[in-house]
Motif scaffolding. Structure first.
Motif, PDB file in Angstrom:
ATOM      1  N   GLN A  16     -73.575 101.215  70.518  1.00 22.05           N
ATOM      2  CA  GLN A  16     -73.287 102.276  69.555  1.00 22.05           C
ATOM      3  C   GLN A  16     -73.372 101.822  68.103  1.00 22.05           C
ATOM      4  N   THR A  17     -73.730 100.554  67.861  1.00 25.22           N
ATOM      5  CA  THR A  17     -73.770 100.042  66.500  1.00 25.22           C
ATOM      6  C   THR A  17     -75.104  99.372  66.265  1.00 25.22           C
ATOM      7  N   PRO A  18     -75.847  99.709  65.267  1.00 29.00           N
ATOM      8  CA  PRO A  18     -75.612 100.789  64.321  1.00 29.00           C
ATOM      9  C   PRO A  18     -75.766 102.149  64.999  1.00 29.00           C
ATOM     10  N   PRO A  19     -75.114 103.165  64.449  1.00 23.20           N
ATOM     11  CA  PRO A  19     -75.187 104.490  65.072  1.00 23.20           C
ATOM     12  C   PRO A  19     -76.605 105.066  65.013  1.00 23.20           C
ATOM     13  N   ASN A  20     -76.841 106.055  65.860  1.00 27.61           N
ATOM     14  CA  ASN A  20     -78.161 106.682  65.920  1.00 27.61           C
ATOM     15  C   ASN A  20     -78.622 107.187  64.561  1.00 27.61           C
ATOM     16  N   SER A  21     -77.708 107.728  63.775  1.00 24.45           N
ATOM     17  CA  SER A  21     -78.105 108.257  62.461  1.00 24.45           C
ATOM     18  C   SER A  21     -78.673 107.154  61.567  1.00 24.45           C
ATOM     19  N   VAL A  22     -78.131 105.950  61.661  1.00 22.57           N
ATOM     20  CA  VAL A  22     -78.640 104.834  60.861  1.00 22.57           C
ATOM     21  C   VAL A  22     -80.008 104.399  61.376  1.00 22.57           C
ATOM     22  N   ILE A  23     -80.159 104.313  62.683  1.00 20.20           N
ATOM     23  CA  ILE A  23     -81.442 103.920  63.266  1.00 20.20           C
ATOM     24  C   ILE A  23     -82.525 104.931  62.912  1.00 20.20           C
ATOM     25  N   VAL A  24     -82.214 106.210  63.028  1.00 16.95           N
ATOM     26  CA  VAL A  24     -83.209 107.243  62.714  1.00 16.95           C
ATOM     27  C   VAL A  24     -83.536 107.224  61.221  1.00 16.95           C
ATOM     28  N   THR A  25     -82.538 107.054  60.369  1.00 18.87           N
ATOM     29  CA  THR A  25     -82.781 107.007  58.924  1.00 18.87           C
ATOM     30  C   THR A  25     -83.652 105.815  58.551  1.00 18.87           C
ATOM     31  N   LEU A  26     -83.341 104.643  59.103  1.00 19.70           N
ATOM     32  CA  LEU A  26     -84.169 103.464  58.839  1.00 19.70           C
ATOM     33  C   LEU A  26     -85.583 103.675  59.366  1.00 19.70           C
ATOM     34  N   SER A  27     -85.699 104.307  60.519  1.00 22.48           N
ATOM     35  CA  SER A  27     -87.022 104.593  61.091  1.00 22.48           C
ATOM     36  C   SER A  27     -87.822 105.521  60.184  1.00 22.48           C
ATOM     37  N   LYS A 156     -74.837  86.114  69.214  1.00 29.54           N
ATOM     38  CA  LYS A 156     -76.048  86.903  68.939  1.00 29.54           C
ATOM     39  C   LYS A 156     -76.003  87.493  67.538  1.00 29.54           C
ATOM     40  N   LEU A 157     -74.846  87.989  67.143  1.00 33.20           N
ATOM     41  CA  LEU A 157     -74.714  88.535  65.781  1.00 33.20           C
ATOM     42  C   LEU A 157     -74.935  87.452  64.731  1.00 33.20           C
ATOM     43  N   LEU A 158     -74.365  86.271  64.954  1.00 29.83           N
ATOM     44  CA  LEU A 158     -74.538  85.159  64.024  1.00 29.83           C
ATOM     45  C   LEU A 158     -76.009  84.769  63.920  1.00 29.83           C
ATOM     46  N   LEU A 159     -76.672  84.656  65.055  1.00 32.95           N
ATOM     47  CA  LEU A 159     -78.097  84.326  65.053  1.00 32.95           C
ATOM     48  C   LEU A 159     -78.898  85.382  64.302  1.00 32.95           C
ATOM     49  N   PHE A 160     -78.605  86.628  64.571  1.00 35.38           N
ATOM     50  CA  PHE A 160     -79.335  87.730  63.929  1.00 35.38           C
ATOM     51  C   PHE A 160     -79.135  87.713  62.420  1.00 35.38           C
ATOM     52  N   ILE A 161     -77.931  87.423  61.982  1.00 33.74           N
ATOM     53  CA  ILE A 161     -77.650  87.361  60.542  1.00 33.74           C
ATOM     54  C   ILE A 161     -78.330  86.149  59.912  1.00 33.74           C
ATOM     55  N   TRP A 166     -82.877  91.901  60.311  1.00 32.95           N
ATOM     56  CA  TRP A 166     -83.372  93.223  59.917  1.00 32.95           C
ATOM     57  C   TRP A 166     -84.692  93.123  59.188  1.00 32.95           C
ATOM     58  N   VAL A 167     -84.823  92.115  58.332  1.00 31.87           N
ATOM     59  CA  VAL A 167     -86.076  91.924  57.605  1.00 31.87           C
ATOM     60  C   VAL A 167     -87.181  91.494  58.563  1.00 31.87           C
ATOM     61  N   LEU A 168     -86.869  90.579  59.491  1.00 28.62           N
ATOM     62  CA  LEU A 168     -87.875  90.133  60.461  1.00 28.62           C
ATOM     63  C   LEU A 168     -88.368  91.282  61.332  1.00 28.62           C
ATOM     64  N   VAL A 169     -87.447  92.099  61.805  1.00 22.92           N
ATOM     65  CA  VAL A 169     -87.830  93.237  62.644  1.00 22.92           C
ATOM     66  C   VAL A 169     -88.650  94.237  61.836  1.00 22.92           C
ATOM     67  N   SER A 170     -88.233  94.502  60.606  1.00 19.94           N
ATOM     68  CA  SER A 170     -88.990  95.431  59.755  1.00 19.94           C
ATOM     69  C   SER A 170     -90.392  94.907  59.497  1.00 19.94           C
ATOM     70  N   ALA A 172     -92.119  92.841  61.408  1.00 18.23           N
ATOM     71  CA  ALA A 172     -92.877  92.944  62.663  1.00 18.23           C
ATOM     72  C   ALA A 172     -93.366  94.368  62.880  1.00 18.23           C
ATOM     73  N   LEU A 173     -92.506  95.326  62.611  1.00 18.20           N
ATOM     74  CA  LEU A 173     -92.892  96.728  62.776  1.00 18.20           C
ATOM     75  C   LEU A 173     -94.006  97.114  61.811  1.00 18.20           C
ATOM     76  N   LEU A 174     -93.859  96.748  60.549  1.00 19.41           N
ATOM     77  CA  LEU A 174     -94.866  97.105  59.553  1.00 19.41           C
ATOM     78  C   LEU A 174     -96.176  96.369  59.799  1.00 19.41           C
ATOM     79  N   ASN A 175     -96.096  95.119  60.234  1.00 14.56           N
ATOM     80  CA  ASN A 175     -97.319  94.371  60.530  1.00 14.56           C
ATOM     81  C   ASN A 175     -98.069  94.957  61.711  1.00 14.56           C
ATOM     82  N   SER A 176     -97.371  95.635  62.600  1.00 18.98           N
ATOM     83  CA  SER A 176     -98.065  96.261  63.729  1.00 18.98           C
ATOM     84  C   SER A 176     -98.979  97.392  63.254  1.00 18.98           C
ATOM     85  N   TYR A 177     -98.739  97.907  62.051  1.00 18.68           N
ATOM     86  CA  TYR A 177     -99.594  98.953  61.499  1.00 18.68           C
ATOM     87  C   TYR A 177    -100.668  98.414  60.573  1.00 18.68           C
TER      88      TYR A 177
END
Length: 179
Positions: A16-27, A156-161, A166-170, A172-177
């Motif tokens: 449930q974290t981040p909430p759907n509204s945050v995921i959709v907004t970032l998307s 996992k949270l420590l590793l992700f931070i 968030w920057v790495l995932v973003s 990766a997503l943008l590079n796919s385009y």
């Protein structure tokens, strides 16, 4: 983009974290960022002349479709387009201009789904490894009553931070385009 971010949320173990509204907004923000050059081109070749009453609605739609088609064709796998054409019992097009939008749109979506699940799989693996290692360590210590998620979630949270996830995932997503 929504699928990848949702898979990331599941991989972290935070349903449930981040909430759907945050995921959709970032998307939406990442989609806008990705589509901005296409939208600028549509504005330049179709919308601005239409608003200035230099072209009619039909011409504006035709002109506006071209940049969108080009983007979708670049992102669509040939195998997905072929599969859609087979399902529609339509002949193979001779060139990209012959691809009907009713065939291109579902092929594009199938390609996007495949890419999303590929990226999601790659994202999931390191978090799965952390869960496996934590589970094995807890078992070897005889701590069978401690849920592995209790220990692995902070790791996992420590590793992700630490890796600026968030920057790495973003990226990766943008590079796919853009590749």
């Amino acid at each position: 983009i929504v699928i990848v971010l949702s898979l990331l949320r599941q991989a972290l173990g935070l349903p449930q974290t981040p909430p759907n509204s945050v995921i959709v907004t970032l998307s939406i923000c990442l989609t806008y960022f990705t589509m901005a050059p296409v939208l600028d081109e549509i504005n330049r070749v179709a919308l601005t002349p239409y608003m200035a009453e230099q072209i009619d609605t039909h011409e504006a739609l035709e002109r506006g479709e071209a940049p969108l088609r080009a983007f979708m064709i670049r992102q669509t796998r040939e195998s997905d387009l072929r599969a859609v054409l087979e399902m529609a019992r339509a002949p193979l097009p001779r060139n990209t201009d012959d691809i009907a939008m009713r065939h291109l749109a579902p092929a594009f979506l199938l390609s996007e789904l495949k890419t999303a699940f590929q990226i999601g799989f790659v994202i999931f693996l390191p978090f799965l490894m952390i869960d496996l290692v934590v589970g094995a360590v807890l078992m070897s210590l005889g701590m069978i009553m401690v849920p592995p998620a209790t220990v692995s979630l902070p790791l996992k949270l420590l590793l992700f931070i630490l890796i600026d996830g968030w920057v790495l995932v973003s990226r990766a997503l943008l590079n796919s385009y853009w590749t």
